[in-house]
Design an enzyme around this catalytic site. Structure first.
Site, PDB file in Angstrom:
ATOM      1  N   VAL A  94       1.397  -1.470   0.010  1.00 25.70           N
ATOM      2  CA  VAL A  94       0.381   0.180   0.347  1.00 25.70           C
ATOM      3  C   VAL A  94       0.948   1.288   0.070  1.00 25.70           C
ATOM      4  O   VAL A  94       1.903   1.100   0.711  1.00 25.70           O
ATOM      5  CB  VAL A  94      -1.053   0.102   1.537  1.00 25.70           C
ATOM      6  CG1 VAL A  94      -1.913   1.399   1.263  1.00 25.70           C
ATOM      7  CG2 VAL A  94      -1.909  -1.497   1.114  1.00 25.70           C
ATOM      8  N   SER A  95       0.438   2.369  -1.193  1.00 28.72           N
ATOM      9  CA  SER A  95       1.481   3.657  -1.227  1.00 28.72           C
ATOM     10  C   SER A  95       1.388   3.753  -0.063  1.00 28.72           C
ATOM     11  O   SER A  95       0.255   3.642   0.635  1.00 28.72           O
ATOM     12  CB  SER A  95       1.184   3.656  -2.183  1.00 28.72           C
ATOM     13  OG  SER A  95       1.880   3.240  -3.567  1.00 28.72           O
TER      14      SER A  95
END
Length: 427
Positions: A94-95
């Site tokens: 997840v960025s």
């Protein structure tokens, strides 16, 4: 725009189990979410009301592993790995919040739009769904069914299941049963732009992707300009690399020092034809060369290594073992270098500006060490003269387009399906 999930829903962990002290977690998450939005606005990553509203509506913690602290979920620049391979290499993540916000702004999304996300996780798709609204369409694809299963489950639990279509697909071949797409957001490192994706992008659509250029990545917002693409925005970021048909493996050469420790030179492209002159290079005397180019502390110089990637033949990235001479000198160099014949050099710094900054230079090994060091220094000076004070403009010219129209001042990099260009406006 959908309503935020109810309080009772938000007390659940991403694995569906109740959190302890759920009310306290909900209150703390809301506080952290508000703080994050203010930070993103202050730093210029959120500039539009639509992206701001999405970040206020979506509970980030619902899309992260249950052992991730809320403080990490709502950190400005913390990415969270959600899957690794057997060697510990990240396969899905997840960025960080800042790059999610920036990419959504780069995509210029609007209500009712059809948006394709490449690289699933759930959180980014939920943010997109908030922006395009109930009458918009979001399709999220990933090559890994384990990743898509997880994303679909979390989206459904968070109330977005009917708003986001999650598919297992290799985006290199496009997305079946989807027509023209208003915006494509790629959340994995892409070495090239597949023709199938360009064919599905609407004429007035936007493409946002982290493009790998000789080992250096920039997240670029593109729009069409006739038969090619031109950048509208650029952001510094790193991403998990693309898998499947679009994967581009790097080549790694190992240098061993007299103690058996290793320095690895990683090449994306432009690999020297013969690396044998570097045999035992780490046992040779080291030299230094300094450029006279300085920079204050806490000032970004990310465009310097972008400049290297485009203008420095033999450019490579370095990784080093603990116990090597380089490892013992961490903090005085950066992992960007170049090979010249029987020498290799890497970017170094030393104190300058009466302690208020540093000077850039090179350290080098091998019988061609002076040649390698000066090649690096030459490009440091060229960047200072021509690239330091201007944001570059990128172009992408698919195979078959008229490359004679590429601007004369642009540097050109070959890809599988076309060429990428870069231009630095005159200072």
């Amino acid at each position: 725009m959908t309503d935020p999930p109810a309080e009772s829903q938000r007390t659940a962990r991403p694995d569906g189990q109740p959190r302890e002290d759920g009310v306290k977690d909900v209150d703390r998450a809301a506080e952290l979410r508000a703080d994050l939005v203010e930070k993103l606005r202050a730093e210029g990553k959120i500039v539009s009301p639509a992206v701001e509203a999405a970040f206020r509506a979506v509970a980030r913690e619902r899309f992260l592993p249950s052992d991730v602290p809320l403080e990490t979920a709502y950190a400005y620049d913390d990415a969270v790995v959600t899957k690794r391979d057997e060697h510990g290499v990240a396969l899905s993540s997840v960025s960080a919040a800042y790059i999610q916000a920036r990419m959504l702004e780069q995509a210029e999304l609007r209500p009712r739009a059809t948006v394709l996300e490449i690289g699933s996780g759930g959180l980014n798709a939920a943010l997109i769904a908030e922006i395009v609204g109930p009458q918009g369409r979001v399709v999220s694809v990933d090559i890994d069914p384990e990743v898509t299963d997880r994303a679909a489950k979390l989206l459904d639990e968070a109330g977005y299941g009917s708003r986001v279509r999650v598919l297992v697909a290799d985006a290199e071949h496009g997305v079946p049963n989807e027509g023209r797409i208003d915006a494509i957001i790629v959340t994995v490192g892409a070495w090239d732009i597949p023709p199938a994706l360009l064919a599905q992008l609407a004429d007035e659509g936007t493409l946002v992707l982290p493009l790998i250029m000789n080992g250096v990545t920039r997240t670029i917002g593109f729009r069409r300009e006739g038969d090619h693409l031109v950048s509208t925005s650029v952001e510094v970021a790193g991403f998990v690399p693309m898998q499947g048909a679009g994967r581009h493996p790097e080549r790694v050469f190992v240098l061993t020092d007299p103690n058996g420790k290793q320095v690895k030179l990683r090449f994306d492209s432009g690999v020297p034809a013969d690396m044998s002159p570097l045999d035992a290079v780490l046992a040779t005397e080291r030299t230094e060369a300094w450029s006279g180019v300085t920079i204050p502390h806490r000032t970004s110089f990310a465009d310097l290594y972008l400049w290297f990637a485009w203008h420095l033949p033999g450019f490579c990235l370095l990784t080093v073992d603990d116990g090597t001479e380089l490892a013992n000198e961490r903090g005085t160099w950066f992992p960007f270098g170049a090979v010249r014949g029987g020498g290799f050099a890497y970017l170094a710094i030393r104190p300058a500006m009466e302690g208020a900054g540093v000077e850039f230079g090179a350290r080098a090994y091998g019988h061609d060490r002076e040649l390698a060091a000066m090649a690096l220094v030459k490009q440091i000076r060229a960047w200072d003269r021509d690239g330091r004070h201007a944001e570059p403009v990128f172009g992408y010219w698919p195979a078959g387009t008229d490359v004679t129209r590429i601007p004369a001042d642009a540097a050109v990099m070959d890809k599988t399906h076309g060429v990428v260009t870069i231009s630095w406006p005159a200072p």
